[in-house]
Design a protein around this motif. Structure first.
Motif, PDB file in Angstrom:
ATOM      1  N   ASP A  78     -20.567  -5.558 -15.544  1.00  0.00           N
ATOM      2  CA  ASP A  78     -19.371  -6.366 -15.764  1.00  0.00           C
ATOM      3  C   ASP A  78     -18.142  -5.585 -15.312  1.00  0.00           C
ATOM      4  N   PHE A  79     -17.137  -6.306 -14.854  1.00  0.00           N
ATOM      5  CA  PHE A  79     -15.894  -5.692 -14.421  1.00  0.00           C
ATOM      6  C   PHE A  79     -14.785  -6.047 -15.409  1.00  0.00           C
ATOM      7  N   GLU A  80     -13.954  -5.066 -15.730  1.00  0.00           N
ATOM      8  CA  GLU A  80     -12.809  -5.282 -16.621  1.00  0.00           C
ATOM      9  C   GLU A  80     -11.804  -6.242 -15.984  1.00  0.00           C
ATOM     10  N   PHE A  81     -11.641  -6.135 -14.673  1.00  0.00           N
ATOM     11  CA  PHE A  81     -10.791  -7.046 -13.917  1.00  0.00           C
ATOM     12  C   PHE A  81     -11.176  -6.965 -12.458  1.00  0.00           C
ATOM     13  N   ILE A  82     -10.841  -8.024 -11.722  1.00  0.00           N
ATOM     14  CA  ILE A  82     -11.040  -8.084 -10.272  1.00  0.00           C
ATOM     15  C   ILE A  82      -9.705  -8.512  -9.700  1.00  0.00           C
ATOM     16  N   TRP A  83      -9.064  -7.590  -9.012  1.00  0.00           N
ATOM     17  CA  TRP A  83      -7.736  -7.853  -8.464  1.00  0.00           C
ATOM     18  C   TRP A  83      -7.752  -7.786  -6.952  1.00  0.00           C
ATOM     19  N   GLY A  84      -6.882  -8.584  -6.360  1.00  0.00           N
ATOM     20  CA  GLY A  84      -6.683  -8.586  -4.916  1.00  0.00           C
ATOM     21  C   GLY A  84      -5.246  -8.227  -4.573  1.00  0.00           C
ATOM     22  N   ARG A  85      -4.850  -8.637  -3.397  1.00  0.00           N
ATOM     23  CA  ARG A  85      -3.543  -8.278  -2.833  1.00  0.00           C
ATOM     24  C   ARG A  85      -2.366  -8.658  -3.724  1.00  0.00           C
ATOM     25  N   SER A  86      -2.482  -9.741  -4.476  1.00  0.00           N
ATOM     26  CA  SER A  86      -1.350 -10.188  -5.299  1.00  0.00           C
ATOM     27  C   SER A  86      -0.954  -9.157  -6.353  1.00  0.00           C
ATOM     28  N   ARG A  87      -1.820  -8.202  -6.653  1.00  0.00           N
ATOM     29  CA  ARG A  87      -1.529  -7.156  -7.646  1.00  0.00           C
ATOM     30  C   ARG A  87      -1.094  -5.840  -7.008  1.00  0.00           C
ATOM     31  N   THR A  88      -0.973  -5.826  -5.686  1.00  0.00           N
ATOM     32  CA  THR A  88      -0.530  -4.605  -4.998  1.00  0.00           C
ATOM     33  C   THR A  88       0.970  -4.686  -4.724  1.00  0.00           C
ATOM     34  N   THR A  89       1.522  -3.579  -4.260  1.00  0.00           N
ATOM     35  CA  THR A  89       2.928  -3.515  -3.881  1.00  0.00           C
ATOM     36  C   THR A  89       3.001  -3.299  -2.373  1.00  0.00           C
ATOM     37  N   LYS A  90       3.714  -4.172  -1.693  1.00  0.00           N
ATOM     38  CA  LYS A  90       3.838  -4.087  -0.235  1.00  0.00           C
ATOM     39  C   LYS A  90       4.874  -3.035   0.137  1.00  0.00           C
ATOM     40  N   LYS A  91       4.496  -2.129   1.022  1.00  0.00           N
ATOM     41  CA  LYS A  91       5.384  -1.066   1.498  1.00  0.00           C
ATOM     42  C   LYS A  91       5.479  -1.140   3.015  1.00  0.00           C
ATOM     43  N   ARG A  92       6.562  -0.592   3.554  1.00  0.00           N
ATOM     44  CA  ARG A  92       6.755  -0.584   5.008  1.00  0.00           C
ATOM     45  C   ARG A  92       6.870   0.842   5.511  1.00  0.00           C
ATOM     46  N   LYS A  93       6.129   1.134   6.587  1.00  0.00           N
ATOM     47  CA  LYS A  93       6.277   2.426   7.265  1.00  0.00           C
ATOM     48  C   LYS A  93       7.479   2.300   8.185  1.00  0.00           C
ATOM     49  N   SER A  94       8.515   3.080   7.909  1.00  0.00           N
ATOM     50  CA  SER A  94       9.756   2.933   8.675  1.00  0.00           C
ATOM     51  C   SER A  94       9.590   3.324  10.150  1.00  0.00           C
ATOM     52  N   VAL A  95       8.738   4.281  10.430  1.00  0.00           N
ATOM     53  CA  VAL A  95       8.564   4.751  11.813  1.00  0.00           C
ATOM     54  C   VAL A  95       7.888   3.698  12.688  1.00  0.00           C
ATOM     55  N   THR A  96       6.833   3.076  12.167  1.00  0.00           N
ATOM     56  CA  THR A  96       6.061   2.116  12.961  1.00  0.00           C
ATOM     57  C   THR A  96       6.366   0.661  12.621  1.00  0.00           C
ATOM     58  N   ASP A  97       7.133   0.431  11.555  1.00  0.00           N
ATOM     59  CA  ASP A  97       7.465  -0.908  11.081  1.00  0.00           C
ATOM     60  C   ASP A  97       6.215  -1.705  10.696  1.00  0.00           C
ATOM     61  N   GLU A  98       5.164  -1.005  10.267  1.00  0.00           N
ATOM     62  CA  GLU A  98       3.943  -1.646   9.799  1.00  0.00           C
ATOM     63  C   GLU A  98       3.971  -1.697   8.273  1.00  0.00           C
ATOM     64  N   TYR A  99       3.247  -2.668   7.737  1.00  0.00           N
ATOM     65  CA  TYR A  99       3.169  -2.814   6.293  1.00  0.00           C
ATOM     66  C   TYR A  99       1.806  -2.383   5.781  1.00  0.00           C
ATOM     67  N   TYR A 100       1.787  -1.888   4.560  1.00  0.00           N
ATOM     68  CA  TYR A 100       0.539  -1.542   3.885  1.00  0.00           C
ATOM     69  C   TYR A 100       0.731  -1.835   2.398  1.00  0.00           C
ATOM     70  N   TYR A 101      -0.373  -1.818   1.671  1.00  0.00           N
ATOM     71  CA  TYR A 101      -0.336  -2.207   0.266  1.00  0.00           C
ATOM     72  C   TYR A 101      -0.709  -1.014  -0.607  1.00  0.00           C
ATOM     73  N   VAL A 102       0.064  -0.810  -1.671  1.00  0.00           N
ATOM     74  CA  VAL A 102      -0.125   0.312  -2.586  1.00  0.00           C
ATOM     75  C   VAL A 102      -0.620  -0.227  -3.923  1.00  0.00           C
ATOM     76  N   LYS A 103      -1.561   0.496  -4.514  1.00  0.00           N
ATOM     77  CA  LYS A 103      -2.095   0.141  -5.831  1.00  0.00           C
ATOM     78  C   LYS A 103      -1.450   1.059  -6.863  1.00  0.00           C
ATOM     79  N   ARG A 104      -0.552   0.496  -7.649  1.00  0.00           N
ATOM     80  CA  ARG A 104       0.159   1.262  -8.673  1.00  0.00           C
ATOM     81  C   ARG A 104      -0.601   1.175  -9.994  1.00  0.00           C
ATOM     82  N   LEU A 105      -1.101   2.306 -10.459  1.00  0.00           N
ATOM     83  CA  LEU A 105      -1.863   2.312 -11.700  1.00  0.00           C
ATOM     84  C   LEU A 105      -1.026   1.950 -12.920  1.00  0.00           C
TER      85      LEU A 105
END
Length: 181
Positions: A78-105
């Motif tokens: 059993d899993f305590e929770f199953i989370w996807g992208r909606s629970r992450t924080t979107k960040k931007r790499k300023s050098v490449t202007d690409e986005y990635y998602y961070v998982k904040r505990l």
């Protein structure tokens, strides 16, 4: 003593989803993706579920994550929770202007889990970079049928079973430590 929570990433950690076909047969198909399950996944989940609480947190689309987890989850786990992208924080790499998602505990903490008793397992360092003392980075899985990473990880996690504060254990080079023991 309370069980430690293992927060597991999905893509390139527990499985590999690609539009391209690999040499071996895919384990299943989801939408346009051929999905290859990392070797020893059932064993890994069943073994660690005995001593840890488990959760899934992916930066992929929420519905996609739910569908994949439904296909790989052993009946007795059993899993305590199953989370996807909606629970992450979107960040931007300023050098490449690409986005990635961070998982904040801190979001896991708000669910009532102690950070001293939480480990996050991911193949991408930047996704869990804010969780330094809690993170274990594993090798990226891209479909290699001979991959043994989950066997090594299951063995390594034994040292966290009865630890009061997981943040006090150095997790760098864990793989080399485990191979040499």
């Amino acid at each position: 003593m309370k069980k430690t929570l293992l927060v597991l990433d999905l893509d390139e950690t527990l499985l590999y989803a690609t539009k391209e076909k690999l040499i071996q047969q895919e384990d299943f198909v989801v939408g346009a993706y051929n999905v290859y399950v990392r070797p020893n996944l059932d064993y890994f989940l069943s073994r660690v579920a005995q001593d840890f609480k488990l959760a899934i947190w992916s930066s992929a689309d929420d519905a996609y994550v739910e569908e994949l987890v439904g296909k790989i989850k052993p009946v007795a786990v059993d899993f305590e929770f199953i989370w996807g992208r909606s629970r992450t924080t979107k960040k931007r790499k300023s050098v490449t202007d690409e986005y990635y998602y961070v998982k904040r505990l801190s979001k896991v903490k708000r669910k009532g889990f102690l950070l001293e008793s939480t480990l996050i397992i991911d193949d991408t360092a930047e996704k869990s970079m804010l969780n330094y003392g809690n993170a274990i980075q594993i090798a990226e899985f891209t479909g290699n049928a001979n991959d043994d990473e989950l066997l090594l990880l299951a063995s390594y996690l034994e040292k966290f079973k009865n630890v009061e504060n997981v943040r006090q254990i150095d997790k760098r080079n864990w793989r080399n430590q485990e191979r040499s023991s």
